[in-house]
Scaffold this motif. Structure first.
Motif, PDB file in Angstrom:
ATOM      1  N   SER A 184      44.163  42.086  44.914  1.00 53.30           N
ATOM      2  CA  SER A 184      43.113  42.928  45.129  1.00 53.30           C
ATOM      3  C   SER A 184      43.737  43.876  46.495  1.00 53.30           C
ATOM      4  O   SER A 184      44.185  43.425  47.343  1.00 53.30           O
ATOM      5  CB  SER A 184      41.845  42.419  45.693  1.00 53.30           C
ATOM      6  N   ILE A 224      36.671  43.006  47.051  1.00 49.10           N
ATOM      7  CA  ILE A 224      36.774  42.079  45.980  1.00 49.10           C
ATOM      8  C   ILE A 224      37.955  40.847  46.190  1.00 49.10           C
ATOM      9  O   ILE A 224      38.815  41.008  46.290  1.00 49.10           O
ATOM     10  CB  ILE A 224      37.172  42.887  44.790  1.00 49.10           C
ATOM     11  N   SER A 251      37.679  35.810  42.555  1.00 53.97           N
ATOM     12  CA  SER A 251      36.839  36.188  42.001  1.00 53.97           C
ATOM     13  C   SER A 251      36.794  36.347  40.637  1.00 53.97           C
ATOM     14  O   SER A 251      37.791  36.532  40.127  1.00 53.97           O
ATOM     15  CB  SER A 251      36.050  37.725  42.629  1.00 53.97           C
ATOM     16  N   MET A 286      35.773  38.284  37.258  1.00 58.89           N
ATOM     17  CA  MET A 286      35.328  39.951  36.882  1.00 58.89           C
ATOM     18  C   MET A 286      35.036  39.931  35.393  1.00 58.89           C
ATOM     19  O   MET A 286      35.505  39.200  34.687  1.00 58.89           O
ATOM     20  CB  MET A 286      36.449  40.864  37.047  1.00 58.89           C
TER      21      MET A 286
END
Length: 564
Positions: free
Chosen positions: A277, A283, A287, A289
């Motif tokens: 990231s 972000i 994570s 997405m």
């Protein structure tokens, strides 16, 4: 189509147009004028001027919808084009870099010094002072000297191929024989990549996940391959190259983002997890997405916030597709359309801009017709006002002629205001489109030279490392070379060339500049000839293993008399 504040807009714009300050400003102004037209139409009917504004009001209303749709679509297109470019470049630059790594591991695993050490080190670890298959045997001191020499070679390698932070050589059971990073605590590994590297039918094993070879990292990108005996290809161990993944992604992201850029550039794995990231506070790594692969962009939600998002799969490089990663860019919706028209517009003359704006390939017929329609409506309006004035002046029985004149003047003035708003908004629209084209062209030009620079930097790494190959150094140290020596050297060059496919030919020459061997059989006639170019003299004058020389970009017989 969908209704937005009384105006019909394309479905794609309804969720984003409220964030387009320019389009919203023109919408408010035009709708304000629309209210004025409604009042003037009513007053015209009551005044007896004979001026009916209904047709004009409806025409301007239709034109307003067309203009706002075009303004919104072009703003969206400009933003999405920039986002898609960043996402595509982020993943493709990485994949191109990793393609080079697949060649590195295959070649380094055949290094003679590494092979020799893979044979001797297990005996060293067991403190047996006898070499594997050697009648003479090796002392512990001799093997320790080999260890120092190999670590020095590893350091030389990483100095040149700076994308790696560690090199690890293991035996077939996973015991660490030697590694560059002395601070890495691993001494034995049970990672499945060892078994895979020993048995794979491919030229390399590529692994991205947590590995006990790099215990301090949540995920590591490791290239591995078996080290085999040169006599019978018996596996001797496994070589691992640990890639500086975060360092590389930081460099890629930095080149793609400006100082006032709100976009977050990420790399996603095949399941949509963030593996890199450009802003980990925004972000975070890990994570999950929502990938946007079925359309150019989509409004998505993440952590209670709305984003415009796009996802681009890699296009690959020479058939290499990597591990299924995608480039993914997210832009907070409230900042997605903040950009002003580019300063690049100032570099273009008004004549050039006029030519571009009239180009049917860049501007649709509907868009080019908007100013013509606005001009036509204004002419009709002027005619109506003129006729109304004529009737008033010739009608002796006209009721309240002063009011009628004021009304006609107001109608004319409102028409001019409306026309001015259309002209300004169309000018803004033209600037948006041209700015987008110029920014895209600048981005692609910058990308092209960046890719070439990266490519040529890798070439400087290659030649410096290959020049340190032990069998080349031993060969060049001989007073006389046999035909067998030359054939063996040519085979090594051909093997290197098969892995590093950016080269048309590899050439080995002696200290007099005489060509000894080539990788490409098409250039066999060059063997035995003297090289007299300036770059050859520069090569022979290099002072250390970190230095290199580059020729001018000129034709050469070593490349079919073409420029290189």
């Amino acid at each position: 189509m969908a209704l937005y504040k009384g105006i019909e807009l394309d479905d794609a714009l309804c969720g984003v147009i409220r964030h387009m300050s320019g389009a919203e400003e023109y919408r408010e102004t035009l709708q304000g004028l629309q209210g004025v037209w409604d009042n003037l139409t009513l007053l015209g009917q009551l005044s007896g001027t004979g001026t009916d504004m209904s047709a004009t009001r409806q025409a301007f209303n239709r034109l307003t919808a067309g203009l706002l749709n075009n303004l919104g679509n072009e703003s969206l297109k400009k933003t999405v084009l920039e986002m898609k470019s960043k996402a595509q470049v982020a993943v493709d630059i990485m994949i191109r870099n990793l393609f080079e790594r697949t060649a590195d591991i295959g070649f380094l695993a055949t290094d003679d010094d590494i092979r020799e050490y893979a044979v001797l080190a297990p005996e060293y670890l067991k403190k047996i002072k006898q070499s594997f298959g050697s009648e003479k045997g090796r002392s512990q001191e001799e093997i320790e000297a080999l260890t120092v020499r190999l670590q020095e070679r590893f350091r030389e390698y990483v100095q040149k191929y700076s994308v790696y932070n560690n090199i690890i050589l293991l035996d077939c059971e996973g015991n660490v024989l030697i590694q560059l990073d002395s601070a890495n605590p691993v001494s034995c590994s049970s990672d499945p990549l060892i078994e895979e590297a020993l048995n794979t039918g491919h030229a390399y094993v590529e692994t991205f996940r947590h590995s006990d070879l790099v215990p301090g990292e949540a995920s590591s990108l490791i290239y591995s391959y078996r080290v085999t005996s040169p006599q019978d290809d018996t596996p001797l161990g496994v070589l691992c190259l640990c890639f500086r993944f975060h360092n590389e992604t930081e460099g890629i992201f930095a080149n793609l983002r400006g100082s006032d850029d709100w976009s977050v550039i990420t790399l996603l794995d095949g399941e949509g997890h963030v593996i890199a990231s450009s802003d980990e506070w925004h972000i975070p790594i890990g994570s999950v997405m929502e990938r946007v692969l079925d359309t150019d962009c989509r409004v998505v939600r993440f952590a209670g916030r709305e984003y415009l998002a796009t996802t681009r799969p890699t296009k690959g490089y020479q058939g290499y597709m990597g591990l299924g990663w995608c480039g993914h860019v997210m832009l907070p919706l409230e900042h997605a359309f903040n950009g002003e028209a580019s300063d690049l517009l100032k570099l273009a003359s008004s004549e050039v801009l006029a030519d571009v704006m009239s180009n049917p390939a860049l501007f649709s017929e509907e868009l080019r017709n908007i100013p013509l329609q606005a001009e036509r409506i204004q002419r009709e309006l002027n005619r109506s006002v003129w006729n109304g004035n004529v009737r008033q002046s010739g009608d002796k029985k006209a009721i309240n002629p002063a009011f009628s004149k004021i009304l006609l003047w107001e109608i004319s003035n409102t028409g001019l205001k409306t026309k001015d708003v259309f002209e300004r908004s169309i000018g803004n629209l033209h600037q948006t489109v041209v700015s987008s084209i110029l920014q895209d062209s600048q981005f692609l030009a910058s990308l092209a030279i960046d890719i070439m620079d990266r490519n040529l930097y890798e070439r400087a790494n290659d030649c410096r490392w290959w020049a340190l190959r032990t069998n080349f150094r031993e060969l060049l140290g001989k007073s006389e070379l046999s035909d067998g020596d030359l054939r063996a050297t040519q085979a090594v060059l051909a093997h290197i060339n098969s892995l590093y496919t950016v080269y048309d030919n590899l050439v080995l020459f002696d200290r007099q500049g005489r060509v000894l061997a080539v990788s490409n059989p098409d250039y066999q006639a060059c063997c035995g000839k003297m090289l007299g170019e300036e770059w050859v003299r520069n090569v022979l004058g290099l002072k250390n293993s970190q230095s290199y020389a580059v020729s001018a970009f000129t034709p050469t017989s070593l490349y079919q008399n073409r420029h290189t």
